[in-house]
Design a protein around this motif. Structure first.
Motif, mmCIF file in Angstrom:
data_model
loop_
_atom_site.group_PDB
_atom_site.id
_atom_site.type_symbol
_atom_site.label_atom_id
_atom_site.label_comp_id
_atom_site.label_asym_id
_atom_site.label_seq_id
_atom_site.Cartn_x
_atom_site.Cartn_y
_atom_site.Cartn_z
ATOM 1 N N GLN A 1 -5.253 -6.824 -7.314
ATOM 2 C CA GLN A 1 -6.059 -7.068 -6.116
ATOM 3 C C GLN A 1 -6.591 -8.499 -6.091
ATOM 4 O OE1 GLN A 1 -6.173 -4.721 -3.848
ATOM 5 N NE2 GLN A 1 -5.106 -3.234 -5.144
ATOM 6 N N ARG B 1 0.827 -1.207 0.000
ATOM 7 C CA ARG B 1 0.000 0.000 0.000
ATOM 8 C C ARG B 1 0.865 1.263 0.000
ATOM 9 N NH1 ARG B 1 -3.124 -1.117 4.215
ATOM 10 N NH2 ARG B 1 -4.488 -2.449 2.951
ATOM 11 N N ASN C 1 -3.364 2.602 6.186
ATOM 12 C CA ASN C 1 -2.104 1.986 6.581
ATOM 13 C C ASN C 1 -1.807 2.217 8.057
ATOM 14 O OD1 ASN C 1 -0.955 0.407 4.672
ATOM 15 N ND2 ASN C 1 0.667 1.815 4.097
ATOM 16 N N LEU D 1 -5.843 6.247 2.019
ATOM 17 C CA LEU D 1 -4.963 5.077 2.011
ATOM 18 C C LEU D 1 -3.901 5.188 3.106
ATOM 19 C CD1 LEU D 1 -4.437 4.445 -1.812
ATOM 20 C CD2 LEU D 1 -5.750 3.056 -0.207
ATOM 21 N N ASP E 1 -8.911 -1.309 -0.301
ATOM 22 C CA ASP E 1 -7.975 -1.012 -1.393
ATOM 23 C C ASP E 1 -8.705 -0.972 -2.729
ATOM 24 O OD1 ASP E 1 -5.709 -0.753 0.167
ATOM 25 O OD2 ASP E 1 -5.213 -2.890 0.073
#
Length: 436
Positions: free
Chosen positions: A117, A29, A67, A63, A92
């Motif tokens: 993904q 990520r 994280n 994002l 995601d």
């Protein structure tokens, strides 16, 4: 050459796979955030294509927050479940869908990142959640074919939209290929490590089952031996009053030796019954480290009539501990092994390393064979071919493991050196650890 049997408890390895997989997602990520930021800035500055910067940077901020939440989850005590990984991958997918919606939808060549993904889900998730992720990405792709904000090229670009699309597809392909190689390589490394840990746990389970069988056999034999030993003790007591024996000093000495040996056998039987939890056994007594190990070495030397034992106490400030018969028997095994290969004497050193008790036995024998060091901690690991030999260090290693310690063995300049390290917290007075 030194071999160490790491015998710490393996319960902490149960969540290792989920933890490692979440670490991989966090790292990927970060790469995704950096790559998207670079692509947005390059598109805006170099190609002068107007993008909704506030909205797209807002998605990147989301994002980053995701994280941060993932890192907090990694530091938590609870396990990393399949549901947590599935939720992270769905977020995601949602972030990628939002970015594509803001930059051309399905016409954006980076729409192929959905495949990344899907690959991640197939490797990290359970089967049902992998198929759910496939459905989610397929629906997102379908929606992006109808709903998106189109990209308007500035008049300064002399290339067609199709030519730019092909170039973007090449960049996307290279990016996905690099990320997949990095990810799959790390996942394979994690899987190999997990296999090693699983094999260690399985080997430990087999060894523990073997120990249980030995313990049951020893406990049963101890119960069976109790009655004949008592009978022999009574008979020998009667013999001492027989005139033919009482007036013969040699016979009296022989009877005394036999009585002493019977008492020794009864003490061994009692120790076995205590270590197996027999109700006739006594509870572990309160003592200290220095007193316990000084007594163990003295008792062993007296029982074996072995004088040349050089005992060096470097422990320092004494610590109250519980005197457990199984720990004493483990030390007896170490001393028996040293006396067998070094009849001229050996050294015993008691020391302390931070919160660890360290007991080292150094003999003057021939040392360990290389295969013995390689198989340290396995049963019947002996250079002698006799049946049933090689259980001493095996039993010592299992006692150390139960206490959260380690067993190490190496060949010194002369002879061999065996060291056990035990956390003082495991044997401290009042500790709940049971080594039986």
């Amino acid at each position: 050459m030194t071999r160490s049997l790491m015998v710490r408890p393996t319960l902490a390895t149960i969540d290792a796979a989920g933890h490692a997989n979440m670490v991989q997602l966090v790292q990927l990520r970060w790469l995704a955030v950096a790559g998207q930021l670079a692509t947005i800035l390059l598109t805006q500055a170099y190609f002068q294509i107007r993008l909704p910067m506030v909205a797209m940077l807002g998605v990147l901020s989301g994002l980053v927050l995701l994280n941060a939440a993932s890192l907090a989850l990694l530091r938590s005590i609870g396990p990393i479940t399949n549901g947590a990984l599935f939720g992270a991958l769905l977020l995601d997918v949602a972030a990628l869908t939002a970015q594509l919606y803001l930059s051309g939808g399905a016409t954006n060549p980076f729409v192929s990142l959905f495949l990344l993904q899907v690959v991640l889900g197939s490797v990290l998730l359970d089967r049902w959640s992998s198929w759910m992720l496939v459905a989610a990405t397929s629906i997102a792709f379908a929606l992006l074919t109808a709903f998106y904000r189109p990209i308007t090229l500035p008049p300064t670009i002399d290339r067609s939209l199709f030519e730019l699309h092909v170039q973007g597809m090449w960049v996307c392909f290279a990016l996905v290929a690099v990320l997949l190689v990095l990810f799959v390589s790390r996942i394979n490394a994690n899987l190999r490590l997990q296999d090693i840990r699983l094999a260690a746990v399985q080997r430990q389970a087999v060894e523990e089952e073997h120990i249980v069988r030995i313990g049951m056999l020893a406990s049963g034999a101890a119960h069976e031996l109790g009655t004949p030993l008592s009978s022999l003790a009574v008979i020998l007591g009667d013999w001492r009053h027989v005139d033919a024996i009482a007036h013969d000093p040699d016979l009296v000495r022989d009877v005394e030796v036999m009585q002493a040996e019977i008492q020794r056998c009864k003490a061994i039987v009692t120790s076995i019954l205590m270590s197996s939890g027999d109700p006739r056994g006594e509870e572990a007594a309160a003592t200290t480290v220095r007193h316990l190990f000084t007594r163990i070495v003295a008792d062993w030397s007296k029982a074996r009539d072995f004088k040349p034992v050089r005992y060096d106490d470097r422990f320092g400030v004494d610590v109250p501990i519980a005197s457990d018969v199984v720990l004493q028997q483990a030390v007896f095994n170490l001393l028996d092994n040293a006396a067998e290969v070094s009849p001229g004497g050996f050294d015993v050193m008691l020391s302390r390393e931070d919160d660890m008790l360290v007991l080292t036995v150094r003999d003057q024998g021939p040392g360990f064979a290389p295969e013995q060091l390689d198989n340290l901690g396995k049963p019947y690991n002996s250079r002698k071919g006799e049946l049933g030999r090689g259980l001493g260090l095996y039993l010592v290693g299992n006692v150390a493991r139960k206490l959260g310690g380690t067993l190490e063995a190496r060949n010194a300049a002369t002879g061999a050196e065996v060291t056990i390290r035990l956390p003082l917290a495991a044997i401290r007075l009042g500790s709940k650890v049971d080594v039986r």
